[in-house]
Design an enzyme around this catalytic site. Structure first.
Site, PDB file in Angstrom:
ATOM      1  N   HIS A   1      47.880  37.180   8.221  1.00 56.50           N
ATOM      2  CA  HIS A   1      46.920  35.869   8.618  1.00 56.50           C
ATOM      3  C   HIS A   1      47.338  34.742   7.742  1.00 56.50           C
ATOM      4  CE1 HIS A   1      44.240  38.603  10.374  1.00 56.50           C
ATOM      5  NE2 HIS A   1      43.509  37.694  10.727  1.00 56.50           N
TER       6      HIS A   1
ATOM      7  N   CYS B   1      50.701  39.205   4.370  1.00 59.62           N
ATOM      8  CA  CYS B   1      49.572  39.459   5.352  1.00 59.62           C
ATOM      9  C   CYS B   1      49.813  38.614   6.647  1.00 59.62           C
ATOM     10  CB  CYS B   1      48.176  39.054   4.579  1.00 59.62           C
ATOM     11  SG  CYS B   1      46.841  38.989   5.466  1.00 59.62           S
TER      12      CYS B   1
ATOM     13  N   GLU C   1      40.143  33.548  10.246  1.00 56.83           N
ATOM     14  CA  GLU C   1      39.225  34.079  11.564  1.00 56.83           C
ATOM     15  C   GLU C   1      38.198  33.084  11.884  1.00 56.83           C
ATOM     16  OE1 GLU C   1      39.320  37.290  13.172  1.00 56.83           O
ATOM     17  OE2 GLU C   1      41.134  37.424  12.341  1.00 56.83           O
TER      18      GLU C   1
ATOM     19  N   CYS D   1      51.340  44.817  10.715  1.00 61.28           N
ATOM     20  CA  CYS D   1      49.946  44.866   9.819  1.00 61.28           C
ATOM     21  C   CYS D   1      50.629  45.209   8.492  1.00 61.28           C
ATOM     22  CB  CYS D   1      48.985  45.754  10.118  1.00 61.28           C
ATOM     23  SG  CYS D   1      47.502  45.772   9.039  1.00 61.28           S
TER      24      CYS D   1
ATOM     25  N   ASP E   1      48.322  46.153  15.160  1.00 63.21           N
ATOM     26  CA  ASP E   1      47.586  45.345  14.048  1.00 63.21           C
ATOM     27  C   ASP E   1      46.284  45.684  13.886  1.00 63.21           C
ATOM     28  OD1 ASP E   1      47.371  43.676  11.792  1.00 63.21           O
ATOM     29  OD2 ASP E   1      46.668  42.050  13.148  1.00 63.21           O
ATOM     30  N   SER E   2      45.505  45.402  12.890  1.00 64.94           N
ATOM     31  CA  SER E   2      43.905  45.668  12.689  1.00 64.94           C
ATOM     32  C   SER E   2      43.101  45.000  13.769  1.00 64.94           C
ATOM     33  CB  SER E   2      43.497  45.444  11.445  1.00 64.94           C
ATOM     34  OG  SER E   2      43.966  44.004  10.768  1.00 64.94           O
TER      35      SER E   2
HETATM   36  N1  DGL Z   1      46.359  42.603   9.625  1.00 63.03           N
HETATM   37  C1  DGL Z   1      46.037  42.793   7.944  1.00 63.03           C
HETATM   38  C2  DGL Z   1      47.317  42.728   7.033  1.00 63.03           C
HETATM   39  O1  DGL Z   1      48.417  42.222   7.412  1.00 63.03           O
HETATM   40  C3  DGL Z   1      45.130  41.701   7.608  1.00 63.03           C
HETATM   41  C4  DGL Z   1      43.787  41.679   8.331  1.00 63.03           C
HETATM   42  C5  DGL Z   1      42.898  42.882   7.801  1.00 63.03           C
HETATM   43  O2  DGL Z   1      42.495  42.976   6.699  1.00 63.03           O
HETATM   44  O3  DGL Z   1      42.726  43.778   8.695  1.00 63.03           O
HETATM   45  O4  DGL Z   1      47.140  43.029   5.950  1.00 63.03           O
END
Ligand code: DGL
Length: 268
Positions: free
Chosen positions: A186, A184, A152, A73, A9-10
């Site tokens: 989050h 997403c 976050e 992600c 993931d990011s």
């Molecule tokens: N992990 C990203 C997503 O699911 C969210 C966080 C980001 O923007 O990197 O789209």
């Protein structure tokens, strides 16, 4: 360690997927890669995110020889999944299809919504997939810039996040959907706020949970059965500050998040 499941993931958000996988498949080994040095991906261009996804995946495949690669992600799934599937001779799963299929399964009105980052929604990936699977369904998509940043900061139910949700979810409310996909990593943390804004008649679907269920179906149940109660081993890798990752990550994932290994690309 056998051939693990590798996921990336990011940053921290994909730990919602990792948590669900650990709960459903406690005997399998897992490698989680969080690209926190280059997070967030949501506002970046599709080319940039695709480049990151390929770079991370090449490294994971070379280092760990995983049996499955999971793109945990939504933004990376939206722009890179097809490239990754062509690139490696192993199953590559994203978070888009499992979430969307579950969304389509729960709707009774045929009016559904998807929310995600700017990158995810702008990619058109959900719109194209829905058109291919269920052309009769009325899909309303909304980008929710700012949601990730609130999560976050650990703020999931303040007046400010509620006001932002009210504004960003207006197209979803006006479309009178009966099911909404939290597209997403989050957004599951904002489920209570989102539910308060939309009301109890809208079913919320989490792509993290649905991805874990899909993985369970994908893997051979015999091979993933726990031999004599064996627990999997878990490896966590971060491109950012490893202490921060360990601290925040443990709050999100739980005690399975032990030592975090640092990774540096050298070119970024
Ligand atoms: N992990 C990203 C997503 O699911 C969210 C966080 C980001 O923007 O990197 O789209």
């Amino acid at each position: 360690m056998g051939r693990p499941i590798a996921m990336f993931d990011s940053g921290f958000g994909g730990l919602t997927v990792a948590r669900a996988v650990i709960d459903l498949l406690p005997g399998v080994d897992l490698v989680y890669f969080g690209d926190t040095a280059r997070y967030p991906y949501g506002p970046r261009t599709a080319e940039e995110v695709r480049h990151f996804a390929l770079q991370i995946s090449d490294w994971l495949v070379t280092e760990f020889d995983p049996k499955v690669l999971v793109v945990a992600c939504n933004t990376a799934t939206a722009v890179a999944l097809e490239d990754l599937r062509v690139r490696y001779p192993l199953p590559v799963m994203g978070v888009l299809e499992p979430g969307l299929e579950s969304l389509l399964a729960v709707t009774t009105s045929g009016r559904v919504g998807v929310i995600g980052t700017v990158g995810t929604i702008a990619s058109g990936a959900y719109q194209q997939a829905a058109e291919a699977i269920a052309p009769d369904v009325e899909l309303t998509c909304a980008a929710c810039p700012g949601f990730v940043e609130f999560v976050e900061r650990g703020d999931t139910d303040s007046e400010q996040v509620h006001v932002l949700a009210q504004r960003l979810l207006t197209p979803i409310i006006e479309a009178e959907v009966d099911a909404l996909l939290l597209g997403c990593t989050h957004y599951p943390f904002l489920a209570r706020t989102i539910a308060n804004v939309l009301g109890p008649e809208v079913v919320l679907v989490s792509s993290a949970d649905e991805t874990a269920f899909s993985l369970l179906r994908e893997l051979d149940p015999v091979a993933t059965a726990e031999p004599s109660g064996r627990r999997g081993t878990y490896t966590f890798v971060s491109t950012g500050d490893v202490d921060t990752f360990a601290h925040l990550g443990r709050q999100l994932l739980g005690p399975e998040l032990g030592t975090v290994v640092a990774h540096c690309w050298g070119d970024s």
